[in-house]
Design a protein around this motif. Structure first.
Motif, PDB file in Angstrom:
ATOM      1  N   GLY A 221      59.606  68.372 -88.010  1.00 37.18           N
ATOM      2  CA  GLY A 221      60.131  67.568 -87.568  1.00 37.18           C
ATOM      3  C   GLY A 221      60.162  67.186 -86.115  1.00 37.18           C
ATOM      4  O   GLY A 221      60.502  65.626 -85.841  1.00 37.18           O
ATOM      5  N   GLU A 222      58.913  67.241 -85.790  1.00 32.12           N
ATOM      6  CA  GLU A 222      57.868  66.219 -84.952  1.00 32.12           C
ATOM      7  C   GLU A 222      57.966  65.019 -85.666  1.00 32.12           C
ATOM      8  O   GLU A 222      58.055  64.176 -84.747  1.00 32.12           O
ATOM      9  N   LYS A 223      57.752  64.894 -86.261  1.00 35.59           N
ATOM     10  CA  LYS A 223      57.154  63.572 -87.073  1.00 35.59           C
ATOM     11  C   LYS A 223      58.269  62.450 -87.558  1.00 35.59           C
ATOM     12  O   LYS A 223      58.581  61.024 -86.905  1.00 35.59           O
ATOM     13  N   ALA A 224      59.443  63.392 -87.953  1.00 36.20           N
ATOM     14  CA  ALA A 224      60.871  62.703 -87.728  1.00 36.20           C
ATOM     15  C   ALA A 224      60.829  62.201 -86.442  1.00 36.20           C
ATOM     16  O   ALA A 224      62.076  61.003 -86.268  1.00 36.20           O
ATOM     17  N   ALA A 225      61.406  62.839 -84.957  1.00 34.69           N
ATOM     18  CA  ALA A 225      62.130  62.425 -84.141  1.00 34.69           C
ATOM     19  C   ALA A 225      61.149  61.467 -83.660  1.00 34.69           C
ATOM     20  O   ALA A 225      61.396  60.947 -82.881  1.00 34.69           O
ATOM     21  N   ALA A 226      59.856  61.935 -84.225  1.00 33.65           N
ATOM     22  CA  ALA A 226      58.603  60.187 -83.205  1.00 33.65           C
ATOM     23  C   ALA A 226      59.151  58.645 -83.914  1.00 33.65           C
ATOM     24  O   ALA A 226      58.964  58.218 -83.324  1.00 33.65           O
ATOM     25  N   GLU A 227      59.375  59.271 -85.248  1.00 34.34           N
ATOM     26  CA  GLU A 227      60.243  57.898 -86.247  1.00 34.34           C
ATOM     27  C   GLU A 227      61.439  57.398 -85.966  1.00 34.34           C
ATOM     28  O   GLU A 227      61.177  56.325 -85.445  1.00 34.34           O
ATOM     29  N   LEU A 228      62.016  58.230 -85.624  1.00 35.43           N
ATOM     30  CA  LEU A 228      63.026  57.611 -84.539  1.00 35.43           C
ATOM     31  C   LEU A 228      62.993  57.521 -83.290  1.00 35.43           C
ATOM     32  O   LEU A 228      63.440  55.817 -83.070  1.00 35.43           O
ATOM     33  N   LEU A 229      62.363  57.944 -82.423  1.00 38.27           N
ATOM     34  CA  LEU A 229      62.078  57.022 -80.958  1.00 38.27           C
ATOM     35  C   LEU A 229      61.226  56.044 -81.219  1.00 38.27           C
ATOM     36  O   LEU A 229      61.260  55.093 -80.268  1.00 38.27           O
ATOM     37  N   ALA A 230      60.793  55.893 -82.743  1.00 36.86           N
ATOM     38  CA  ALA A 230      59.678  54.726 -82.270  1.00 36.86           C
ATOM     39  C   ALA A 230      60.837  53.619 -83.072  1.00 36.86           C
ATOM     40  O   ALA A 230      60.543  52.102 -82.524  1.00 36.86           O
ATOM     41  N   ARG A 231      61.828  53.730 -84.174  1.00 37.31           N
ATOM     42  CA  ARG A 231      62.584  52.576 -84.230  1.00 37.31           C
ATOM     43  C   ARG A 231      63.674  51.909 -83.117  1.00 37.31           C
ATOM     44  O   ARG A 231      63.986  50.726 -83.008  1.00 37.31           O
ATOM     45  N   GLY A 232      63.444  52.754 -81.934  1.00 38.90           N
ATOM     46  CA  GLY A 232      64.047  51.888 -80.555  1.00 38.90           C
ATOM     47  C   GLY A 232      65.371  51.716 -80.449  1.00 38.90           C
ATOM     48  O   GLY A 232      66.322  52.605 -81.611  1.00 38.90           O
ATOM     49  N   ASP A 233      66.540  51.132 -79.748  1.00 38.89           N
ATOM     50  CA  ASP A 233      67.687  51.078 -79.440  1.00 38.89           C
ATOM     51  C   ASP A 233      68.362  50.529 -80.371  1.00 38.89           C
ATOM     52  O   ASP A 233      68.540  49.474 -81.397  1.00 38.89           O
ATOM     53  N   PRO A 234      69.558  51.283 -80.430  1.00 45.59           N
ATOM     54  CA  PRO A 234      70.029  52.520 -79.675  1.00 45.59           C
ATOM     55  C   PRO A 234      70.179  53.675 -80.614  1.00 45.59           C
ATOM     56  O   PRO A 234      69.704  53.796 -82.109  1.00 45.59           O
ATOM     57  N   LEU A 235      69.154  54.662 -79.672  1.00 42.77           N
ATOM     58  CA  LEU A 235      68.610  56.036 -80.492  1.00 42.77           C
ATOM     59  C   LEU A 235      70.162  56.433 -81.176  1.00 42.77           C
ATOM     60  O   LEU A 235      71.678  56.717 -80.188  1.00 42.77           O
ATOM     61  N   PRO A 236      70.271  57.603 -81.743  1.00 41.25           N
ATOM     62  CA  PRO A 236      71.573  58.248 -81.754  1.00 41.25           C
ATOM     63  C   PRO A 236      71.986  59.725 -81.345  1.00 41.25           C
ATOM     64  O   PRO A 236      70.873  59.790 -80.033  1.00 41.25           O
ATOM     65  N   THR A 237      73.113  59.818 -80.249  1.00 46.72           N
ATOM     66  CA  THR A 237      73.101  60.641 -79.414  1.00 46.72           C
ATOM     67  C   THR A 237      73.102  62.289 -79.598  1.00 46.72           C
ATOM     68  O   THR A 237      73.243  63.012 -79.098  1.00 46.72           O
ATOM     69  N   ALA A 238      72.838  62.417 -81.554  1.00 43.96           N
ATOM     70  CA  ALA A 238      72.684  63.764 -82.194  1.00 43.96           C
ATOM     71  C   ALA A 238      72.296  63.775 -83.353  1.00 43.96           C
ATOM     72  O   ALA A 238      71.601  62.679 -84.055  1.00 43.96           O
ATOM     73  N   VAL A 239      71.072  64.741 -83.283  1.00 46.48           N
ATOM     74  CA  VAL A 239      70.672  65.373 -84.596  1.00 46.48           C
ATOM     75  C   VAL A 239      70.774  66.315 -85.842  1.00 46.48           C
ATOM     76  O   VAL A 239      71.024  67.143 -84.689  1.00 46.48           O
ATOM     77  N   LEU A 240      71.209  66.273 -86.631  1.00 49.99           N
ATOM     78  CA  LEU A 240      71.350  67.112 -87.358  1.00 49.99           C
ATOM     79  C   LEU A 240      70.122  67.558 -88.363  1.00 49.99           C
ATOM     80  O   LEU A 240      69.747  66.856 -89.244  1.00 49.99           O
ATOM     81  N   ALA A 241      69.761  68.277 -88.380  1.00 51.00           N
ATOM     82  CA  ALA A 241      68.025  69.187 -88.952  1.00 51.00           C
ATOM     83  C   ALA A 241      68.017  69.655 -90.082  1.00 51.00           C
ATOM     84  O   ALA A 241      69.460  70.036 -90.027  1.00 51.00           O
ATOM     85  N   ALA A 242      66.845  69.481 -90.906  1.00 50.32           N
ATOM     86  CA  ALA A 242      66.558  70.157 -91.882  1.00 50.32           C
ATOM     87  C   ALA A 242      66.696  71.799 -91.799  1.00 50.32           C
ATOM     88  O   ALA A 242      68.226  72.048 -92.715  1.00 50.32           O
ATOM     89  N   ASN A 243      66.801  72.602 -91.271  1.00 52.12           N
ATOM     90  CA  ASN A 243      66.858  73.956 -90.393  1.00 52.12           C
ATOM     91  C   ASN A 243      65.906  73.967 -89.013  1.00 52.12           C
ATOM     92  O   ASN A 243      65.802  72.959 -88.436  1.00 52.12           O
ATOM     93  N   ASP A 244      66.503  75.831 -88.748  1.00 52.04           N
ATOM     94  CA  ASP A 244      66.316  75.114 -88.119  1.00 52.04           C
ATOM     95  C   ASP A 244      64.079  75.077 -87.566  1.00 52.04           C
ATOM     96  O   ASP A 244      64.276  74.873 -86.265  1.00 52.04           O
TER      97      ASP A 244
END
Length: 331
Positions: A221-244
């Motif tokens: 989850g940490e890694k996927a979030a880092a990849e999302l941030l590295a992609r740049g704008d526009p960022l998603p406003t919400a994330v549905l994660a794989a599990n808790d």
């Protein structure tokens, strides 16, 4: 001092070895007085019969084997709570092994469980190929939890993953979100169903799906979030994660990057484990009734063990969304 034997207990209690054996197997054929004498002698000598040895000496095993895909995920621990209560209510004992989310390790773990000659086995979120499950089911009753199967010899207990993901997407859209990403569970059990539910719901709302390959772990989850941030704008406003636990990892990365949850980005988990309800986490998540799943799985397994049923049981439980503090309306 040599390890005390059943013969030693019989001599101390003044009874036969056969009667000691009956007591150790909780037979109702022994009087209360003799049972007490045998148990007192066993305690004085420090004698404790090994559960596996009892099973090997008996045609009717009182052991159930359990394979846990990931010991670090509280989802499985909470299912085992339900299994444990149902198992001991019926006079059975558990032998638990883990596969560390590795198909090869899980295959070895299943082989190890079979060596205990259990009455049946429960596989929790297994990653092993279907052929391994089929081979085990040819030897003894098998129940899958959090994974489906078409084998008539295998029973299943799982939630409706497509419905669960759709519930999360629908609620996020109600809150005004249109850019909703999904961190998926990779090749793990139920991941495909949750991913399909997410994509179907997004397209139903006229939105473009945005899937990030991930896994059912906090690190992923940490890694996927880092990849999302590295992609740049526009960022998603919400994330549905794989599990808790995946969601908690994502929240950690977002926090380090200066993003506020839910003011800047909303996060939804899946499973509704005990972690999600902690006040300092307050995770919005899709609920699965973990203890009930464990109970239903145990009941299905024991029905097979006792020869009460030959047709497969397919428990498909309907999930529900539990809203807490990690989701909010878009500004």
């Amino acid at each position: 001092m040599a390890t005390p034997t059943m013969e030693d207990v019989a001599e101390r209690a003044g009874v036969s070895r056969a009667l000691v054996s009956l007591v150790m197997r909780s037979s109702p054929k022994v009087s209360a007085g003799r049972r007490e004498a045998v148990l007192r002698a066993a305690e004085e000598l420090g004698y404790s019969p090994h559960a596996a040895a009892r099973s090997l000496a008996s045609r009717n095993s009182r052991i159930l084997g359990v394979l846990v895909s990931d010991l670090h995920n509280p989802f499985f621990a909470e299912i085992i709570d339900g299994i444990d209560v149902a198992t001991h209510a019926e006079g059975f004992e558990l032998v638990i092994n883990t596969g560390g989310r590795s198909p090869s390790r899980e295959r070895a773990a299943v082989t190890n469980l079979l060596s205990f000659r259990p009455a049946g086995i429960l596989l929790l979120g297994p990653a092993v190929p279907a052929s391994v499950i089929a081979d085990a089911a040819a030897k003894l009753p098998v129940v899958l939890v959090a994974r489906g199967s078409r084998l008539a010899s295998v029973d299943t207990v799982q939630d409706h993953g497509k419905v669960g993901s759709a519930l999360a997407v629908d609620r996020l859209v109600e809150l005004g979100h249109s850019r909703i990403a999904h961190f998926d569970g990779g090749k793990a059990a139920q991941s495909a169903a949750r991913r399909t539910g997410y994509r179907t719901a997004m397209r139903r709302h006229g939105l473009e799906p945005d899937v990030f390959p991930s896994e059912y772990t906090e690190v992923a989850g940490e890694k996927a979030a880092a990849e999302l941030l590295a992609r740049g704008d526009p960022l998603p406003t919400a994330v549905l994660a794989a599990n808790d636990v995946n969601a908690i990892g994502a929240i950690s990365t977002f926090g380090r990057a200066g993003l506020r949850v839910p003011e800047d980005i909303s996060v939804v988990g899946y499973d509704n484990t005990s972690l999600a309800a902690f006040r300092h986490i307050g995770l919005t998540t899709v609920h699965q009734p973990r203890a009930e799943m464990g109970r239903l799985a145990t009941e299905a397994l024991l029905q097979r063990v006792r020869g009460e049923r030959a047709t497969p049981v397919r428990h498909l439980l309907r999930p529900a969304l539990v809203e807490r503090t990690t989701t909010g309306a878009t500004s």
